[in-house]
Write a protein that holds these residues in place. Structure first.
Motif, mmCIF file in Angstrom:
data_model
loop_
_atom_site.group_PDB
_atom_site.id
_atom_site.type_symbol
_atom_site.label_atom_id
_atom_site.label_comp_id
_atom_site.label_asym_id
_atom_site.label_seq_id
_atom_site.Cartn_x
_atom_site.Cartn_y
_atom_site.Cartn_z
ATOM 1 N N PRO A 159 30.606 32.277 46.779
ATOM 2 C CA PRO A 159 31.682 32.662 45.849
ATOM 3 C C PRO A 159 32.667 33.650 46.456
ATOM 4 O O PRO A 159 33.848 33.641 46.101
ATOM 5 N N SER A 160 32.195 34.517 47.350
ATOM 6 C CA SER A 160 33.062 35.548 47.909
ATOM 7 C C SER A 160 34.197 34.968 48.749
ATOM 8 O O SER A 160 35.167 35.669 49.048
ATOM 9 N N LEU A 161 34.110 33.691 49.116
ATOM 10 C CA LEU A 161 35.122 33.091 49.981
ATOM 11 C C LEU A 161 36.131 32.248 49.220
ATOM 12 O O LEU A 161 37.091 31.738 49.816
ATOM 13 N N LYS A 162 35.952 32.088 47.914
ATOM 14 C CA LYS A 162 36.836 31.192 47.159
ATOM 15 C C LYS A 162 38.280 31.677 47.155
ATOM 16 O O LYS A 162 39.224 30.882 47.179
ATOM 17 N N GLU A 163 38.490 33.006 47.092
ATOM 18 C CA GLU A 163 39.856 33.520 47.059
ATOM 19 C C GLU A 163 40.609 33.196 48.336
ATOM 20 O O GLU A 163 41.843 33.042 48.324
#
Length: 313
Positions: A159-163
């Motif tokens: 999730p931390s890489l979605k942005e």
């Protein structure tokens, strides 16, 4: 954050280097046979010797078999370090179906997931810096490669890489628009054979090796007159730091094949500098352009072995 200057020098393969490569291939074949016969300790001795010699080819294959042997011997930590070398050579490397037993595949995926956030952060920062410098062609290529990396199944699970996907898509599109609307520059004189991202120091000497082709072959005496390719565009990406994480100091080697039209047909990291900068280099090569090499006036394929040196700025 330190910025490092990237300079390059073209180097040639000697007969001794080509002989060493052939010996490494033979040793790797012996190690494969020993692994297949479950002689893991004996295979590891050969693989460690080949790895210590740092051959110019098959680094990924050597380290993959080292990891297989180490896992079979329950040396999990050492196996993970071998997998990290594979990943550092190519962050997009994936094991093909049936290429490894489940334990190897699990260990490989664990290493990739652990290193991915750091890789993505550095790829994005470097691409954004390129965009801020208004180098839109290279920026678009770097953001495209980052999006390819983010589309990986393992990456999508973080999730931390979605942005980063949203940001990379936006800046990729902005780069393409800026590139399409920019005025066409007037033809510039060909730069020197040594490329660097900012003026500093003295450029090293340059040597070239002809590529394998029907006309000229690496390690062969070429008939007639061979004219090396002339650089039109060979822009080196900036490196943003992480000097402490460079796996083999501040020097690496890149091999590129230039086709008969002056485009980079193939690029391969021979000696890794760092997993992130390797990816930036491979992205940059797709924007490089040359006047093609000529054999008796006829364009031919050509190989450049490029030594890349990172220098603190």
């Amino acid at each position: 954050m330190k910025t490092l200057l990237a300079g390059v020098v073209l180097v040639c393969l000697t007969f001794g280097q080509m002989n060493a490569r052939a010996q490494a291939e033979s040793s790797l074949d012996r190690a494969r046979a020993l692994y297949d016969s479950a002689s893991f300790d004996e295979a590891l001795v050969i693989l460690d010797r080949v790895s210590g010699a740092q051959p110019e080819s098959n680094v990924e294959e050597v380290q993959r078999y080292r990891a297989l042997c180490l896992l079979a011997l329950n040396r999990t930590s050492d196996a993970q370090r071998a997998i990290e070398i594979v990943f550092s050579r190519d962050p997009l490397f994936r094991l093909s179906d049936g290429d490894a037993p489940p334990r190897m595949r699990s260990a490989f995926n664990d290493v990739r997931r652990r290193l991915m956030p750091k890789v993505v952060d550095q790829l994005y920062a470097s691409a954004k810096l390129t965009f801020d410098r208004k180098e839109y062609e290279l920026a678009a290529t770097q953001f495209n490669d980052l999006l390819t990396f983010l589309d990986d199944g393992d990456t999508r699970e973080l999730p931390s890489l979605k942005e980063f996907k949203t940001l990379a898509t936006g800046f990729r599109d902005l780069s393409q628009v800026a590139l399409a609307t920019a005025p066409k520059p007037a033809p510039a004189p060909a730069p020197e054979a040594v490329a660097q991202v900012a003026p500093a120091g003295q450029p090293p000497a340059a040597f070239n090796v002809p590529a394998a082709s029907p006309i000229a072959g690496a390690g062969q005496a070429a008939a007639g007159t061979l004219e090396p390719p002339v650089v039109i565009k060979q822009q080196m990406p900036l490196w943003l730091g992480m000097r402490d994480f460079l796996p083999r100091g501040n020097r690496g080697t890149l091999r590129v094949i230039i086709d008969e039209h002056g485009n980079v047909e193939e690029a391969r990291v021979i000696e890794s500098l760092h997993m992130v900068y390797d990816a930036l280099l491979l992205s940059a090569t797709r924007t490089w352009k040359y006047e093609p090499a000529k054999q008796d006036g006829k364009p031919v394929r050509y190989v450049k072995m490029i030594e890349v040196v990172l220098k603190p700025q």
